[in-house]
Structure formats: structure tokens, C-alpha cells
Write an enzyme that holds these catalytic residues in place. Structure first.
Site, short mmCIF file in Angstrom:
data_model
loop_
_atom_site.label_atom_id
_atom_site.label_comp_id
_atom_site.label_asym_id
_atom_site.label_seq_id
_atom_site.Cartn_x
_atom_site.Cartn_y
_atom_site.Cartn_z
N GLU A 62 37.26 45.44 30.26
CA GLU A 62 37.24 44.00 30.05
C GLU A 62 35.93 43.55 29.41
OE1 GLU A 62 40.02 43.03 33.99
OE2 GLU A 62 38.07 42.07 33.75
N CYS A 92 55.39 35.86 35.39
CA CYS A 92 56.13 35.07 36.37
C CYS A 92 56.24 33.63 35.87
CB CYS A 92 55.42 35.11 37.73
SG CYS A 92 53.78 34.34 37.72
#
Length: 218
Positions: A110, A138
Site C-alpha cells: 500500500e 457489498c
């Protein structure tokens, strides 16, 4: 997608969350080449709270730790730092752990993508950027994608119990297949004020992992 998987693997191995990763790509520069803007793994198990005695305790279930929510927050932080010409001097701090948004890099993968000069500092949210995510987002993450104005989304494994991007409602015929809720949130011109292009990334690999729905709900 390989980078997104690596982010998920890094997070899982570090005990930050489950093996889900997301990568944001900018393809709108002068060269029209794809450049990674930000990368993030799931970190829903990463967070700190303080008990009555003042001691830090690890907690789980931080919804802001979903890989998609994190990578969006990281893009926002990166834009702010770049607008202040402070990206080069960025150093990892405890803010990424203590902040509920988890908007700082937590792994080496990252960090490597965060410090790269691959983003316009004064751009609007994630307008026209591309999102690659290992698993279907989601409902919460799908709405965050729309509100952030992504132009394109590519997701890997369908999530029959939680995924909100697949447009075709279908039940899984066998245990090895994945069904769909059929919400199709990427294309709701009447109910929502944004739409984006969306693809399911299908790869012919025999050892692809099975659905991790059970892990998410455990």
C-alpha cells in the site's frame, strides 16, 4: 487484479482483515496509460479502542475497514497531500490505525503505491478513475463507489450473500458456483444519480478460492 490480490494477501497475513484487496487506476492522463493511484487491503479487524483503564484493545468489525472504503479514503488523503505538496514527505503514522477511516497505508504494498505521483491533486473525488477489487463489493461499498463517481469497476469473485453490483439475480446451482442478489447498483438511472461501467473478471484457474461469504459473516 494481481496487485489487488497481493494487497488482500498482505492484509490477511498481517492480521488486519480478510483476504480482499482493491486498487484504483488512473487512465486519464496525457499519456492515456494506466497508472496505479492507490491500493488497499481489507482491514476490518484493525482498529483500536480504549478501555476504562486507558489500555488499548484491538477490535474487529470496523465497516470503514472494507478494502473499497479504505482505498477511496486513501485516494482522498492522497489528493489532500498532493495539493499541499506534501506527498513526498509523507511518513507512516499511527493515524492510519487509530482513525476509523484507516486512510493511511498499512502495508508495504500500500505504501509503495501511495507515494507514487499518479494522481491530479485538484481532481473531483474519484471521477473517471477505475476500481479493481478481488471480490464483488457489498451494498455499502457499492454505494460508496457511486458517490465517489468512479467511471469503471472490475470485480473478481461474486458474493452471493452480500454483493450488490451483479445485475442478474440468480441462485447458485452447485456449491462451486456463486449466485447473485441481482441489485445491479452500477446501473440504476432512475433511483440513483450516478452510473458506471462494470465488469466481472472471470479467470480460468482451477484452484480459485471458493466464496468467503461465510468468513465475512462469521
Amino acid at each position: 487484479m494481481r496487485l489487488a490480490r497481493q494487497c488482500g494477501k498482505d492484509s490477511a497475513e498481517a492480521g488486519l482483515g480478510i483476504e480482499i484487496g482493491a486498487v484504483v487506476v488512473n487512465r486519464n492522463g496525457k499519456e492515456k496509460a494506466a497508472h496505479v493511484v492507490a491500493a488497499a487491503g481489507d482491514a476490518r479487524c484493525c482498529g483500536m479502542t480504549t478501555d476504562a483503564a486507558g489500555a488499548d484493545q484491538s477490535v474487529s468489525g470496523n465497516v470503514m475497514g472494507h478494502a473499497v472504503m479504505r482505498v477511496i479514503s486513501i485516494v482522498a488523503r492522497k489528493r489532500i497531500l498532493m495539493s499541499n505538496n506534501n506527498l513526498a514527505g509523507w511518513e507512516a503514522s499511527k493515524d492510519g490505525i487509530t482513525s476509523p477511516f484507516l486512510d493511511e497505508p498499512l502495508t508495504q504494498t500500500e505504501r509503495a503505491e501511495f507515494v507514487a505521483q499518479t494522481l491530479e491533486p485538484n481532481g473531483y473525488l474519484c471521477l473517471d478513475l477505475e476500481l479493481y477489487v478481488t471480490h464483488e463489493p457489498c451494498v455499502m461499498c457499492s454505494m460508496a463507489i457511486l458517490h465517489s463517481r468512479f467511471g469503471r469497476v472490475v470485480f473478481g469473485q461474486r458474493m452471493a450473500k452480500t454483493g450488490a453490483l451483479s445485475a442478474e439475480a440468480a441462485a447458485a446451482a452447485t456449491e462451486s458456483e456463486h449466485g447473485s442478489l441481482g441489485y445491479g447498483l452500477f446501473w440504476r438511472p432512475i433511483e440513483l444519480n450516478w452510473r458506471c461501467l462494470c465488469w466481472e473478471f472471470i479467470e480460468d484457474i482451477k484452484d480459485m478460492k471458493s466464496s468467503i461469504d461465510d468468513k465475512i459473516h462469521s
